[in-house]
Design an enzyme around this catalytic site. Sequence first.
Site, PDB file in Angstrom:
ATOM      1  N   ASN A 146       0.811  -1.225   0.000  1.00 39.97           N
ATOM      2  CA  ASN A 146       0.000   0.000   0.000  1.00 39.97           C
ATOM      3  C   ASN A 146       0.843   1.274   0.000  1.00 39.97           C
ATOM      4  OD1 ASN A 146       0.339  -1.370   2.655  1.00 39.97           O
ATOM      5  ND2 ASN A 146      -0.345   0.611   3.445  1.00 39.97           N
ATOM      6  N   GLN A 174      -5.322  -3.802  -1.878  1.00 36.01           N
ATOM      7  CA  GLN A 174      -4.948  -2.739  -2.823  1.00 36.01           C
ATOM      8  C   GLN A 174      -5.061  -3.181  -4.283  1.00 36.01           C
ATOM      9  OE1 GLN A 174      -4.575   0.357  -2.207  1.00 36.01           O
ATOM     10  NE2 GLN A 174      -4.247   0.401   0.000  1.00 36.01           N
ATOM     11  N   ALA A 191     -14.067  -3.269   0.146  1.00 36.87           N
ATOM     12  CA  ALA A 191     -14.854  -2.533  -0.860  1.00 36.87           C
ATOM     13  C   ALA A 191     -14.420  -1.080  -1.024  1.00 36.87           C
ATOM     14  CB  ALA A 191     -16.340  -2.583  -0.488  1.00 36.87           C
ATOM     15  N   CYS A 315      -1.244   6.868  11.109  1.00 30.08           N
ATOM     16  CA  CYS A 315      -2.102   6.006  11.912  1.00 30.08           C
ATOM     17  C   CYS A 315      -3.456   6.671  12.060  1.00 30.08           C
ATOM     18  CB  CYS A 315      -1.472   5.642  13.242  1.00 30.08           C
ATOM     19  SG  CYS A 315      -0.666   6.976  14.066  1.00 30.08           S
TER      20      CYS A 315
HETATM   21  N1  PLP Z   1      -4.448  -4.260   3.874  1.00 27.24           N
HETATM   22  C1  PLP Z   1      -3.959  -3.243   3.138  1.00 27.24           C
HETATM   23  C2  PLP Z   1      -2.828  -3.510   2.194  1.00 27.24           C
HETATM   24  C3  PLP Z   1      -4.510  -1.957   3.239  1.00 27.24           C
HETATM   25  O1  PLP Z   1      -4.009  -0.954   2.490  1.00 27.24           O
HETATM   26  C4  PLP Z   1      -5.591  -1.755   4.138  1.00 27.24           C
HETATM   27  C5  PLP Z   1      -6.179  -0.405   4.313  1.00 27.24           C
HETATM   28  O2  PLP Z   1      -5.513   0.602   4.133  1.00 27.24           O
HETATM   29  C6  PLP Z   1      -6.083  -2.857   4.879  1.00 27.24           C
HETATM   30  C7  PLP Z   1      -5.487  -4.073   4.716  1.00 27.24           C
HETATM   31  C8  PLP Z   1      -7.250  -2.702   5.813  1.00 27.24           C
HETATM   32  O3  PLP Z   1      -8.466  -2.663   5.078  1.00 27.24           O
HETATM   33  P1  PLP Z   1      -9.815  -2.062   5.718  1.00 27.24           P
HETATM   34  O4  PLP Z   1      -9.648  -0.600   5.764  1.00 27.24           O
HETATM   35  O5  PLP Z   1     -10.906  -2.475   4.787  1.00 27.24           O
HETATM   36  O6  PLP Z   1      -9.983  -2.693   7.050  1.00 27.24           O
END
Ligand code: PLP
Length: 369
Positions: A146, A174, A191, A315
Amino acid sequence: MESPRVDTAATYLDWNATAPMDAAAIDAMTDAARRWGNPSSVHGEGRRAKAMLEAARRDVANALGVQPEAVIFTSGGTESLGLALNGAACGARIVSDVEHDAVLRQAAGAHICPVTADGVLDLEALERLLVEVEGPPLLALMHANNETGAIQPVEDAAVMVRAAGGRLLADCVQTAGKLRMPSADFIAVSAHKLGGPPGVGALVARCLDGLEAVQKGGGQERGYRAGTENLPGIAGFAAALAARAADRCWLDRVAGLRAAMESRLRDIAPDVVIAAAGVERLATTSAIRLPGVVASTQLIALDLAGIRVSSGAACSSGKVRASHVLSAMGWSAETASETIRVSMGWTTTEDDVARFIEAWAKLAARRGK
Ligand code: PLP
């Protein structure tokens, strides 16, 4: 209805944080809210809701290229990852050290596999870990990072983990709706990163053997995830995924925008550093270091210029902290603290990128003055 922009006055380049909701998703949610009902009820409203739920499950499965029986609806990426990490039977858990906190903080005691200087899983280190750990391993590996966009060797890792009798959990938060889904045993999807609403997602479990619910209660989602289903959210999720599946060309267009942007930044400031530039990256994402200017200063100046980007990791309190991803790649705290993330999406235009470059050039020019 046109797809809404987040703020028509601003240039939004923070799509990896969240994406504007698709008009089709908003319509589908409104429709599902009007045709309300509890899918577990046996009366007419319940049966109608159940039919909508199963239609959405088929649509989501179809767009992701998986079987409908494999789709377990959840409240998003974090919950999907937690369900696999804590609900799937395994002898040991292995996670890469560039995983999202949603993995790192839900896998206490996991073995940590390092990445190379390019931010890609070190397959030799994985090989050694797979020999060391006891019992069938569960490896959690993200499809694309990400912060840097670095694409991870998920298919190679899947072969190695399966040879060791284990299973692979791919964090595709992502990449879902953007890239073809990998052949992982578990896939986590959210989503709100693909044009749907926040608070809904899915765990694709190609192998349900040994999977136990983490959230217990009623027997929804065939017992794998209790709680009355968020039907409007699920309908919006399915509609957004269908919109992404209907147009794959935007990613190539954005790849061109990013290449032009990075090349222009190098002309403006030859000492600029693009993280993971040497490896395949998700076309939407650029982690950019401007030596001599801390990220918080860059973020404030860009925000004042109407440009929304983020630092590598913010954060939930909104505070900027050192990026564990860049640190795992061997960057010092100082170099990591000079890095911002620009992330694009399907409605990003050449003008958006030009505005960012103009504002960034001013920041670069101000250095040393
Ligand atoms: N995994 C990755 C790579 C992410 O970028 C994010 C959110 O930024 C998440 C997991 C968490 O997803 P959610 O916001 O739907 O809980």
